[in-house]
Design a protein around this motif. Structure first.
Motif, PDB file in Angstrom:
ATOM      1  N   ARG A   1      -4.448   9.358  -0.901  1.00  0.00           N
ATOM      2  CA  ARG A   1      -4.872   7.986  -1.842  1.00  0.00           C
ATOM      3  C   ARG A   1      -4.998   7.131  -0.657  1.00  0.00           C
ATOM      4  N   ILE A   2      -3.709   6.515  -0.068  1.00  0.00           N
ATOM      5  CA  ILE A   2      -3.551   5.737   1.131  1.00  0.00           C
ATOM      6  C   ILE A   2      -4.609   6.417   2.413  1.00  0.00           C
ATOM      7  N   GLN A   3      -4.988   6.844   2.974  1.00  0.00           N
ATOM      8  CA  GLN A   3      -5.681   7.447   3.665  1.00  0.00           C
ATOM      9  C   GLN A   3      -7.421   6.894   3.163  1.00  0.00           C
ATOM     10  N   LYS A   4      -7.044   7.795   1.430  1.00  0.00           N
ATOM     11  CA  LYS A   4      -9.361   6.494   0.908  1.00  0.00           C
ATOM     12  C   LYS A   4      -8.919   5.581   1.255  1.00  0.00           C
ATOM     13  N   ALA A   5      -8.616   4.975   0.592  1.00  0.00           N
ATOM     14  CA  ALA A   5      -7.389   3.687   0.192  1.00  0.00           C
ATOM     15  C   ALA A   5      -8.439   2.434   1.673  1.00  0.00           C
ATOM     16  N   VAL A   6      -7.668   2.919   2.698  1.00  0.00           N
ATOM     17  CA  VAL A   6      -8.086   2.140   3.631  1.00  0.00           C
ATOM     18  C   VAL A   6      -9.293   2.948   4.624  1.00  0.00           C
ATOM     19  N   GLY A   7      -9.509   3.940   3.981  1.00  0.00           N
ATOM     20  CA  GLY A   7     -10.996   4.086   4.634  1.00  0.00           C
ATOM     21  C   GLY A   7     -10.875   5.157   6.289  1.00  0.00           C
ATOM     22  N   ILE A   8     -10.029   5.001   6.661  1.00  0.00           N
ATOM     23  CA  ILE A   8      -9.384   5.463   8.066  1.00  0.00           C
ATOM     24  C   ILE A   8      -9.235   7.533   8.021  1.00  0.00           C
ATOM     25  N   THR A   9      -9.694   8.023   9.277  1.00  0.00           N
ATOM     26  CA  THR A   9     -10.225   8.572   9.595  1.00  0.00           C
ATOM     27  C   THR A   9      -8.911   9.827  10.278  1.00  0.00           C
ATOM     28  N   ALA A  10      -8.777  10.563   9.589  1.00  0.00           N
ATOM     29  CA  ALA A  10      -7.391  11.068   9.505  1.00  0.00           C
ATOM     30  C   ALA A  10      -7.504  12.683  10.514  1.00  0.00           C
ATOM     31  N   ILE A  11      -6.159  13.260  10.979  1.00  0.00           N
ATOM     32  CA  ILE A  11      -5.977  14.633  11.496  1.00  0.00           C
ATOM     33  C   ILE A  11      -5.551  14.415  11.822  1.00  0.00           C
ATOM     34  N   TYR A  12      -4.718  16.105  10.810  1.00  0.00           N
ATOM     35  CA  TYR A  12      -3.550  16.474  10.406  1.00  0.00           C
ATOM     36  C   TYR A  12      -3.505  17.801  10.172  1.00  0.00           C
ATOM     37  N   VAL A  13      -2.170  18.308  10.677  1.00  0.00           N
ATOM     38  CA  VAL A  13      -1.936  19.188  11.720  1.00  0.00           C
ATOM     39  C   VAL A  13      -0.654  19.485   9.910  1.00  0.00           C
ATOM     40  N   THR A  14      -0.945  21.125  10.377  1.00  0.00           N
ATOM     41  CA  THR A  14      -0.371  21.704   9.573  1.00  0.00           C
ATOM     42  C   THR A  14      -0.263  23.445   9.515  1.00  0.00           C
ATOM     43  N   HIS A  15       0.833  23.901   9.232  1.00  0.00           N
ATOM     44  CA  HIS A  15       0.370  25.231   8.634  1.00  0.00           C
ATOM     45  C   HIS A  15       0.653  25.696   7.331  1.00  0.00           C
TER      46      HIS A  15
ATOM     47  N   ARG B   1       7.105   7.510   4.422  1.00  0.00           N
ATOM     48  CA  ARG B   1       6.685   6.263   4.181  1.00  0.00           C
ATOM     49  C   ARG B   1       6.291   5.263   5.271  1.00  0.00           C
ATOM     50  N   VAL B   2       7.643   4.676   5.393  1.00  0.00           N
ATOM     51  CA  VAL B   2       8.013   4.012   6.870  1.00  0.00           C
ATOM     52  C   VAL B   2       7.049   4.516   8.161  1.00  0.00           C
ATOM     53  N   ALA B   3       7.170   5.701   8.474  1.00  0.00           N
ATOM     54  CA  ALA B   3       6.566   5.767   9.558  1.00  0.00           C
ATOM     55  C   ALA B   3       5.073   5.786   9.126  1.00  0.00           C
ATOM     56  N   LEU B   4       4.518   6.001   8.074  1.00  0.00           N
ATOM     57  CA  LEU B   4       2.922   5.763   8.217  1.00  0.00           C
ATOM     58  C   LEU B   4       2.548   4.791   7.929  1.00  0.00           C
ATOM     59  N   ALA B   5       2.977   3.743   7.264  1.00  0.00           N
ATOM     60  CA  ALA B   5       3.443   2.586   7.301  1.00  0.00           C
ATOM     61  C   ALA B   5       3.162   2.010   8.805  1.00  0.00           C
TER      62      ALA B   5
ATOM     63  N   GLN C   1       4.097  15.774  -4.417  1.00  0.00           N
ATOM     64  CA  GLN C   1       3.947  14.286  -4.222  1.00  0.00           C
ATOM     65  C   GLN C   1       2.975  13.148  -2.952  1.00  0.00           C
ATOM     66  N   MET C   2       4.332  13.500  -1.699  1.00  0.00           N
ATOM     67  CA  MET C   2       3.381  12.472  -0.630  1.00  0.00           C
ATOM     68  C   MET C   2       2.090  13.297  -0.333  1.00  0.00           C
ATOM     69  N   ARG C   3       1.896  14.751  -0.484  1.00  0.00           N
ATOM     70  CA  ARG C   3       0.785  14.831   0.051  1.00  0.00           C
ATOM     71  C   ARG C   3      -0.820  13.770  -0.558  1.00  0.00           C
ATOM     72  N   THR C   4      -0.200  14.103  -2.387  1.00  0.00           N
ATOM     73  CA  THR C   4      -0.778  12.947  -3.163  1.00  0.00           C
ATOM     74  C   THR C   4      -0.949  11.776  -2.215  1.00  0.00           C
ATOM     75  N   GLU C   5       0.203  11.217  -1.753  1.00  0.00           N
ATOM     76  CA  GLU C   5       0.138   9.727  -1.729  1.00  0.00           C
ATOM     77  C   GLU C   5      -1.109   9.281  -0.193  1.00  0.00           C
ATOM     78  N   ILE C   6      -0.255  10.208   0.395  1.00  0.00           N
ATOM     79  CA  ILE C   6      -1.066   9.440   1.788  1.00  0.00           C
ATOM     80  C   ILE C   6      -2.001  10.686   1.914  1.00  0.00           C
TER      81      ILE C   6
ATOM     82  N   LEU D   1       0.380  -1.643   0.117  1.00  0.00           N
ATOM     83  CA  LEU D   1       0.001  -0.116  -0.228  1.00  0.00           C
ATOM     84  C   LEU D   1       0.808   1.478   0.412  1.00  0.00           C
ATOM     85  N   THR D   2       2.202   1.065   0.823  1.00  0.00           N
ATOM     86  CA  THR D   2       2.413   2.607   1.157  1.00  0.00           C
ATOM     87  C   THR D   2       4.094   2.864  -0.122  1.00  0.00           C
ATOM     88  N   GLY D   3       3.741   1.273  -0.942  1.00  0.00           N
ATOM     89  CA  GLY D   3       4.794   1.079  -2.249  1.00  0.00           C
ATOM     90  C   GLY D   3       6.476   0.948  -1.418  1.00  0.00           C
ATOM     91  N   LEU D   4       6.482   0.452  -0.513  1.00  0.00           N
ATOM     92  CA  LEU D   4       7.806  -0.252   0.555  1.00  0.00           C
ATOM     93  C   LEU D   4       8.152  -1.765   0.016  1.00  0.00           C
TER      94      LEU D   4
END
Ligand SMILES: Nc1ncnc2c1ncn2[C@@H]1O[C@H](COP(=O)(O)OP(=O)(O)O)[C@@H](O)[C@H]1O
Ligand SMILES: [Mg+2]
Length: 359
Positions: A186-200, A149-153, A179-184, A128-131
């Motif tokens: 994609r993976i979040q949607k594929a798994v259907g998981i709830t995500a809370i994402y912090v950024t400035h 990706r490892v941290a996400l996996a 690139q990683m925005r799209t990746e994260i 799923l994470t391309g590893l």
């Protein structure tokens, strides 16, 4: 994976002031409902309380007031390991002495899953994470993007009810970040998981989220879809924080019958400005928001101003004009065949009134 909803109920965190300094209200009465499977971004400037909010959800920080529900149940009194949350950090926080496989499987071993089940789960997450193929690499043999990706996996493999991200892309270079925005996502949607994402980073928030929650001084300034907050900011703070905004101040002259208003700006009357269902008192002060791509530099238009910057950006010509003593920014898209105005020229600003938003 069973995605869970998250509810923050009047959540506050007060850090006592040191040596006679005032207390810090890092998070101030935040209430929020996050749906199962939703991707919600907490966005705001440094110090607005994003990390503190996330750490309270994860259980690393104790709320001063309020409650946190996960899947409808209070988790306030649970230690982090009992909370069914997993966090991805900016610094990755991988185990440097372990290879990729052992990093990802670490939490499952602690949970004493059978080695067959561990192998099955890790194999799926690697894919799923391309590893796949990187199992035996040590983390110092990986690029920044691969480490992320490892941290996400490692977080995903635990199948948590909610995944928490604290500025996970800040250490990557600009191109990889995009690139990683799209990746994260994609993976979040594929798994259907709830995500809370912090950024400035507002571009990150816009491109990834179902919903953006703008925080200011520990409080929610605005919450809505990316389009909501971009097209209908509820304050000058939100308008300026999301993208570039030209803000002009004026007075409401009249409400028309067709859900539009007349606004007087520096002696110039703008008619048919969308009221968006709101009622304005005649004579009340208002601010109007005009996005840089929603206006043009022309021979004719409502305002006249001097060009103070004119720069070719490829896909658009970037203009700044001095209007009523303030900077007014315009992105003239696809300038190839358009007349280009140079610095020092006077020009008119043409608006599509229906694109104007009143605050
Ligand atoms: N452990 C702490 N002790 C005292 N003040 C803190 C602590 N952690 C954060 N703060 C303060 O709380 C506010 C919010 O911090 P933080 O949640 O880290 O903001 P953000 O992640 O949005 O940059 C800041 O004013 C910060 O200085
Ligand atoms: Mg932070």
């Amino acid at each position: 994976m069973k995605a869970k909803g998250v509810t923050l109920k009047n959540l506050s965190k007060i850090y006592p002031g040191k040596k006679g300094n005032k207390d810090v209200h890092a998070v101030d009465d935040v209430s929020l409902d996050i749906e199962p499977g939703e991707f919600v971004t907490l966005l705001g400037p440094s110090g607005c309380g994003k990390t503190t909010t996330l750490r309270m959800i994860a259980g690393f920080e104790k709320p001063s007031e309020g409650d946190i529900l996960l899947g409808g149940e209070s988790i306030r009194h649970l230690t982090p390991d009992k909370r069914d949350t997993a966090m991805v950090f900016q610094t990755y926080a991988l185990f440097p002495n372990l290879n990729v496989y052992d990093n990802i499987s670490y939490g499952l071993k602690i949970k004493r899953l059978s080695s067959d089940e561990i192998r099955a789960r890790v194999t799926e997450i690697l894919k799923l994470t391309g590893l796949t193929g990187y199992e035996n690499r040590h983390t110092n043999e990986l690029s920044g993007g691969q480490q992320q990706r490892v941290a996400l996996a490692r977080a995903l493999v635990m199948e948590p009810g909610v995944l928490l991200f604290d500025e996970p892309l800040s250490n990557l270079d600009a191109k990889l970040r995009v690139q990683m925005r799209t990746e994260i996502r994609r993976i979040q949607k594929a798994v259907g998981i709830t995500a809370i994402y912090v950024t400035h980073d507002q571009a990150e928030a816009m491109s990834m989220s179902d919903r953006i929650v703008i925080l200011k001084d520990g409080k929610i300034a605005q919450a809505g879809t990316p389009k909501d907050v971009y097209y209908r900011p509820n304050s000058e703070f939100s308008a300026n924080f999301i993208g570039t905004a030209n803000i002009l101040h004026g007075k409401v002259q009249k409400m028309n019958d067709d859900d539009t208003v007349q606004v007087l700006v520096e002696g110039i009357l703008l008619d048919k400005v969308p009221a968006s269902g709101k009622v304005y008192e005649i004579g009340s002060e208002c601010a109007i928001v005009i996005r840089p791509e929603a206006c043009s530099v022309r021979e004719t238009g409502v305002f006249e101003a001097e060009v103070t910057l004119s720069t070719f950006m490829g896909s658009y010509q970037l203009y700044e004009l001095e209007l009523f003593g303030n900077k007014f920014t315009i992105h003239e898209n696809n300038p190839k065949t358009k007349r280009i105005y140079e610095i020092g020229e006077r020009a008119k600003i043409e608006l599509d009134i229906s694109d104007i938003h009143i605050i």
